[in-house]
Design a protein around this motif. Structure first.
Motif, PDB file in Angstrom:
ATOM      1  N   PRO A 126       0.837  -1.205   0.000  1.00  0.00           N
ATOM      2  CA  PRO A 126       0.000   0.000   0.000  1.00  0.00           C
ATOM      3  C   PRO A 126       0.876   1.261   0.000  1.00  0.00           C
ATOM      4  N   GLU A 127       0.279   2.381  -0.304  1.00  0.00           N
ATOM      5  CA  GLU A 127       1.003   3.650  -0.500  1.00  0.00           C
ATOM      6  C   GLU A 127       2.053   3.908   0.580  1.00  0.00           C
ATOM      7  N   HIS A 128       1.748   3.635   1.838  1.00  0.00           N
ATOM      8  CA  HIS A 128       2.701   3.913   2.924  1.00  0.00           C
ATOM      9  C   HIS A 128       3.836   2.893   3.012  1.00  0.00           C
ATOM     10  N   ARG A 129       3.755   1.783   2.259  1.00  0.00           N
ATOM     11  CA  ARG A 129       4.792   0.746   2.351  1.00  0.00           C
ATOM     12  C   ARG A 129       5.607   0.584   1.080  1.00  0.00           C
ATOM     13  N   GLY A 130       5.250   1.299   0.043  1.00  0.00           N
ATOM     14  CA  GLY A 130       5.976   1.192  -1.215  1.00  0.00           C
ATOM     15  C   GLY A 130       6.392   2.560  -1.707  1.00  0.00           C
ATOM     16  N   LYS A 131       7.050   2.573  -2.824  1.00  0.00           N
ATOM     17  CA  LYS A 131       7.466   3.843  -3.428  1.00  0.00           C
ATOM     18  C   LYS A 131       6.266   4.506  -4.110  1.00  0.00           C
ATOM     19  N   SER A 132       6.300   5.807  -4.182  1.00  0.00           N
ATOM     20  CA  SER A 132       5.232   6.541  -4.854  1.00  0.00           C
ATOM     21  C   SER A 132       5.335   6.330  -6.360  1.00  0.00           C
ATOM     22  N   ILE A 133       4.251   6.582  -7.060  1.00  0.00           N
ATOM     23  CA  ILE A 133       4.249   6.441  -8.515  1.00  0.00           C
ATOM     24  C   ILE A 133       5.245   7.408  -9.148  1.00  0.00           C
ATOM     25  N   GLY A 134       5.427   8.597  -8.550  1.00  0.00           N
ATOM     26  CA  GLY A 134       6.407   9.553  -9.069  1.00  0.00           C
ATOM     27  C   GLY A 134       7.825   9.018  -9.001  1.00  0.00           C
ATOM     28  N   VAL A 135       8.183   8.403  -7.887  1.00  0.00           N
ATOM     29  CA  VAL A 135       9.523   7.830  -7.733  1.00  0.00           C
ATOM     30  C   VAL A 135       9.700   6.677  -8.719  1.00  0.00           C
ATOM     31  N   ILE A 136       8.700   5.829  -8.837  1.00  0.00           N
ATOM     32  CA  ILE A 136       8.794   4.698  -9.758  1.00  0.00           C
ATOM     33  C   ILE A 136       8.918   5.188 -11.195  1.00  0.00           C
ATOM     34  N   ARG A 157      10.231   7.997 -12.240  1.00  0.00           N
ATOM     35  CA  ARG A 157      11.597   8.507 -12.429  1.00  0.00           C
ATOM     36  C   ARG A 157      12.615   7.374 -12.522  1.00  0.00           C
ATOM     37  N   MET A 158      12.400   6.290 -11.763  1.00  0.00           N
ATOM     38  CA  MET A 158      13.305   5.145 -11.833  1.00  0.00           C
ATOM     39  C   MET A 158      13.312   4.560 -13.242  1.00  0.00           C
ATOM     40  N   PHE A 159      12.134   4.453 -13.850  1.00  0.00           N
ATOM     41  CA  PHE A 159      12.059   3.929 -15.218  1.00  0.00           C
ATOM     42  C   PHE A 159      12.656   4.916 -16.216  1.00  0.00           C
ATOM     43  N   GLU A 160      12.369   6.191 -16.037  1.00  0.00           N
ATOM     44  CA  GLU A 160      12.911   7.206 -16.948  1.00  0.00           C
ATOM     45  C   GLU A 160      14.434   7.201 -16.930  1.00  0.00           C
ATOM     46  N   ARG A 161      15.026   6.988 -15.759  1.00  0.00           N
ATOM     47  CA  ARG A 161      16.487   6.972 -15.611  1.00  0.00           C
ATOM     48  C   ARG A 161      17.094   5.603 -15.905  1.00  0.00           C
ATOM     49  N   LYS A 162      16.244   4.652 -16.244  1.00  0.00           N
ATOM     50  CA  LYS A 162      16.692   3.285 -16.511  1.00  0.00           C
ATOM     51  C   LYS A 162      17.418   2.682 -15.308  1.00  0.00           C
ATOM     52  N   LEU A 163      16.927   3.024 -14.135  1.00  0.00           N
ATOM     53  CA  LEU A 163      17.479   2.521 -12.885  1.00  0.00           C
ATOM     54  C   LEU A 163      16.917   1.145 -12.543  1.00  0.00           C
ATOM     55  N   SER A 164      15.691   0.866 -12.980  1.00  0.00           N
ATOM     56  CA  SER A 164      15.020  -0.379 -12.624  1.00  0.00           C
ATOM     57  C   SER A 164      14.483  -1.099 -13.844  1.00  0.00           C
ATOM     58  N   GLU A 165      14.336  -2.399 -13.662  1.00  0.00           N
ATOM     59  CA  GLU A 165      13.692  -3.260 -14.654  1.00  0.00           C
ATOM     60  C   GLU A 165      12.376  -3.735 -14.058  1.00  0.00           C
ATOM     61  N   LEU A 166      11.354  -3.793 -14.877  1.00  0.00           N
ATOM     62  CA  LEU A 166      10.058  -4.302 -14.467  1.00  0.00           C
ATOM     63  C   LEU A 166       9.905  -5.712 -15.029  1.00  0.00           C
ATOM     64  N   HIS A 167       9.571  -6.656 -14.162  1.00  0.00           N
ATOM     65  CA  HIS A 167       9.325  -8.038 -14.552  1.00  0.00           C
ATOM     66  C   HIS A 167       7.856  -8.331 -14.262  1.00  0.00           C
ATOM     67  N   GLU A 215      19.157   5.544  -2.762  1.00  0.00           N
ATOM     68  CA  GLU A 215      19.548   6.949  -2.919  1.00  0.00           C
ATOM     69  C   GLU A 215      19.378   7.396  -4.365  1.00  0.00           C
ATOM     70  N   LYS A 216      19.756   6.563  -5.301  1.00  0.00           N
ATOM     71  CA  LYS A 216      19.600   6.927  -6.707  1.00  0.00           C
ATOM     72  C   LYS A 216      18.128   6.953  -7.109  1.00  0.00           C
ATOM     73  N   ALA A 217      17.333   6.063  -6.552  1.00  0.00           N
ATOM     74  CA  ALA A 217      15.907   6.035  -6.868  1.00  0.00           C
ATOM     75  C   ALA A 217      15.219   7.322  -6.428  1.00  0.00           C
ATOM     76  N   TYR A 218      15.631   7.845  -5.285  1.00  0.00           N
ATOM     77  CA  TYR A 218      14.979   9.037  -4.753  1.00  0.00           C
ATOM     78  C   TYR A 218      15.658  10.337  -5.201  1.00  0.00           C
TER      79      TYR A 218
END
Length: 175
Positions: free
Chosen positions: A14-24, A26-36, A166-169
């Protein structure tokens, strides 16, 4: 794609236990994360977010979520096996690393049991973050026999995890 995945993610985190949609985003835009993703009958039933530290040859498994009605069916184990295979063959990784909450609750104990069943090893070091009140343990799954977390029993693993967060945020990428 995230719109199809987000319900599975939010069910588990839930929202309080995961990253916000904005952070996620940005992670994809920066190619920091892969989605499986894993689907059945055209519907997403499981998802994971991962990030590779190419210098250390480790994969940080940030989130793994399985629909509640599919938990206990072996799907989570299948997802870990698929990510492990992908990490070795595509990312040249020697280990998967995760963090689990250290507080002694039944929910946390259940998660640790799941990860242990999939081959992860729990470290004893308890890591405090300055930006969240919870403390965490690192767990690792060696993908090569030579991988060890080091003599600090978890501290060294948090260098990779913290670097990723740190890079994600804040920005940047893992390379």
């Amino acid at each position: 794609m995230w719109r199809k995945v987000e319900p599975v993610y939010r069910e588990a985190f839930p929202e309080h236990r995961g990253k916000s949609i904005g952070v996620i985003r940005r992670m994809f835009e920066r190619k920091l994360s892969e989605l499986h993703t894993w689907s059945e009958a055209g519907k997403i039933v499981a998802m994971a977010l991962t990030s590779t530290d190419r210098h250390a040859h480790v994969l940080v498994l940030d989130y793994l979520a399985v629909r509640a009605n599919r938990r206990g069916s072996g799907l989570g184990r299948h997802c870990v096996e698929a990510i492990s295979q992908w990490a070795v063959t595509t990312q040249c990784c020697s280990a998967l690393i995760i963090e689990v909450e250290a507080e002694l609750t039944e929910e946390n104990a259940e998660r640790i049991r799941f990860w242990r069943k999939t081959g992860f090893q729990l470290t004893s070091y308890v890591h405090p973050y300055i930006w969240v009140p919870e403390t965490y343990h690192a767990m690792y799954l060696p993908l090569e026999p030579s991988f060890t977390p080091g003599e600090e029993d978890g501290r060294s693993l948090f260098k990779f995890i913290t670097n990723y967060h740190e890079k994600a945020y804040r920005g940047g990428d893992m390379e």
